[in-house]
Every structure is written in C-alpha cells, then in structure tokens.
Design an enzyme around this catalytic site. Structure first.
Site, PDB file in Angstrom:
ATOM      1  N   LYS A   1       0.831  -1.219   0.000  1.00 24.57           N
ATOM      2  CA  LYS A   1       0.000   0.000   0.000  1.00 24.57           C
ATOM      3  C   LYS A   1       0.862   1.265   0.000  1.00 24.57           C
ATOM      4  CE  LYS A   1      -2.228  -1.170   3.837  1.00 24.57           C
ATOM      5  NZ  LYS A   1      -1.606  -2.488   4.126  1.00 24.57           N
TER       6      LYS A   1
ATOM      7  N   ARG B   1     -10.430   0.505   7.588  1.00 25.45           N
ATOM      8  CA  ARG B   1     -10.089  -0.874   7.941  1.00 25.45           C
ATOM      9  C   ARG B   1     -11.273  -1.607   8.554  1.00 25.45           C
ATOM     10  NH1 ARG B   1      -4.158   0.085   8.400  1.00 25.45           N
ATOM     11  NH2 ARG B   1      -3.239  -1.940   8.796  1.00 25.45           N
TER      12      ARG B   1
ATOM     13  N   ARG C   1      11.621  -6.458   5.914  1.00 31.08           N
ATOM     14  CA  ARG C   1      11.598  -5.044   6.282  1.00 31.08           C
ATOM     15  C   ARG C   1      11.958  -4.867   7.759  1.00 31.08           C
ATOM     16  NH1 ARG C   1       6.130  -1.820   5.766  1.00 31.08           N
ATOM     17  NH2 ARG C   1       5.748  -2.956   7.694  1.00 31.08           N
TER      18      ARG C   1
ATOM     19  N   ARG D   1      10.176  -0.805  13.127  1.00 30.50           N
ATOM     20  CA  ARG D   1       8.757  -0.834  13.491  1.00 30.50           C
ATOM     21  C   ARG D   1       8.507  -1.930  14.523  1.00 30.50           C
ATOM     22  NH1 ARG D   1       4.628   0.022   8.447  1.00 30.50           N
ATOM     23  NH2 ARG D   1       3.368  -1.273   9.836  1.00 30.50           N
TER      24      ARG D   1
ATOM     25  N   ARG E   1      -1.445  -9.329  13.026  1.00 29.79           N
ATOM     26  CA  ARG E   1      -1.906  -8.353  12.017  1.00 29.79           C
ATOM     27  C   ARG E   1      -2.660  -9.070  10.900  1.00 29.79           C
ATOM     28  NH1 ARG E   1       3.720  -5.776  10.766  1.00 29.79           N
ATOM     29  NH2 ARG E   1       2.695  -4.446   9.214  1.00 29.79           N
TER      30      ARG E   1
END
Ligand code: AP5
Ligand code: MG
Length: 192
Positions: free
Chosen positions: A14, A89, A128, A134, A145
């Site tokens: 995204k 969401r 990542r 993060r 998630r």
C-alpha cells in the site's frame, strides 16, 4: 476530485504503490499508520494509546481513528484528491469516510485491493523488520496483524463491491509492473 482507497493486507505494498500514485496523479497522501507512528514519535496522548494496539497487531479503536482522520483531512488543502492508505479498515470507518467526503462535496472514486499471498506477505515484513525499527515487524505481531486483517478488514471488500468501486489488482511482481496495472485501472475509471 480523485479519491483512492488503497487496500490490502499488511505488507501488500500500500505504502510503496501510494508513493508512485502520488507522483503520477498529484494526490495528497493520508496513511493512518504513518500518522499514528508520527504521534508516537511526538509522544502525544494518542501516540501513547495507539502504541499498545500497534505493538500487539490490533486495530486502534474506530472513534480515535475517525477523529484523527477528520483532523488530518481538514489540515490539508486538498486540490486534486487524496489517496487513503490503511484507512478504512472496518465498516464503521468506511461509512465515516463516505460521510466525511460527502460533506465536502466529494466521494471515494475507486478502491484498489492488492492481492498478495500470505507467504509473500510474511517474507516481505520480516525482511523489512531487519531495518524498519517498526515494533510490529516481528513474526508474532505479523501473525496477529494478518488475523486481524482477515477477520475485521478483508470483509470491507464486499462494501466496496456493493458501491461498484472495488478493483482487485495482482500485488505480486515487480513494483513497476504492479504500478502499471494500478495506473491502467485509475485511468480507465477516470475516463470511463
Ligand atoms: P499500517 O502502517 O497501515 O500497516 P499495515 O497495514 O500493517 O501495512 P504495512 O504498512 O506494513 O504494509 P504496506 O501494505 O504499506 O506495504 P509496504 O508498501 O510498506 O498500520 C500499522 C498499525 O497501525 C495497524 O496494525 C494498527 O494497529 C494501526 N492502524 C493503522 N491504520 C489504522 C486504522 N485505519 N484503524 C485502526 N488501526 C489502524 O511494503 C511492505 C514491504 O514490502 C516493504 O519493505 C516494501 O519495500 C516491500 N515491497 C513492496 N512491494 C513489493 C513488491 N512488489 N515486491 C517485493 N517487495 C515489495
Ligand atoms: Mg504502509
């Protein structure tokens, strides 16, 4: 105005595709995840509350997110339109977005749903995680998630199908090729 909802599971691209869409179409970008991470960095009250949810891979409550989004939208002098990344969401968020845009004389133009298989999503996020810093890019939070995505967010596709705005895009391949498909879809919608 051209208002795009970019939709998909965590790691579906995204944010990556938003950057290319913005360059091509001159839109403003609102990523609720980025806004929350900025709040966290600024140590605001919202940032502190959100951090617990983000670290567990759960959704921040709708009221907080909707209120935050309205403020961000009002702070922008939107000219051409907005790309909404990571929002909505949930169904209440989608309804709130529609209301907010309608009150401003506009609406969602199209929703782009990036399809990526689970194994690829996990690989991308773990990769990542090696450098992102993060708090949610670790295997346990990634799994939560993905569960939250399937149970609470994926059903939104149906909402946009009913609105006649849903467009599925294959999200596996090179970033450029995927963007090519997205661009084609946006142009077809604008010119359609
Ligand atoms: P958010 O920040 O929105 O994260 P997310 O949805 O989990 O998705 P990501 O940002 O991790 O992935 P992405 O789809 O943007 O992919 P990217 O382009 O980065 O939300 C984080 C948290 O905030 C939520 O869990 C929740 O707690 C809270 N939150 C946010 N919004 C909320 C809301 N509306 N309501 C309630 N809570 C909310 O790509 C991923 C990686 O893959 C990158 O490293 C990238 O380089 C790579 N990559 C991209 N494309 C490709 C490709 N084609 N091939 C190979 N690698 C690729
Ligand atoms: Mg993102």
């Amino acid at each position: 105005m051209l208002n795009i909802v970019i939709f998909g599971a965590p790691g579906s691209g995204k944010g990556t595709q938003s950057e290319l869409i913005i360059k091509e179409f001159g839109l403003d970008h609102i990523s609720t995840g980025d806004v929350l991470r900025a709040e966290l960095k600024a140590e605001s009250e919202l940032g502190k509350i959100a951090n617990d949810y983000i670290t567990k891979g759960q959704l921040v409550p709708d009221e907080l997110i909707i209120d935050m989004l309205a403020k961000v939208l009002d702070s922008k002098k939107v000219s051409k339109g907005v790309i909404f990344d990571g929002f909505p969401r949930t169904i209440p968020q989608a309804e709130a977005l529609k209301k907010m845009l309608n009150e401003r004389g506009t609406d969602v133009t199209l929703m782009i749903n990036l399809h990526v298989d689970e194994e690829e999503l996990i690989n991308r996020l773990l990769e990542r995680g090696k450098r992102s810093g993060r708090s949610d890019d670790n295997i346990d939070t990634i799994k939560s998630r993905l569960e939250v995505y399937h149970s609470q967010t994926a059903p939104l596709a149906e909402y946009y199908i009913k609105e006649g705005k849903h467009h599925a895009i294959e999200g596996v391949g090179t970033i450029e090729d995927i963007f090519g498909l997205i661009k084609e879809q946006i142009n077809a919608t604008i010119n359609g």
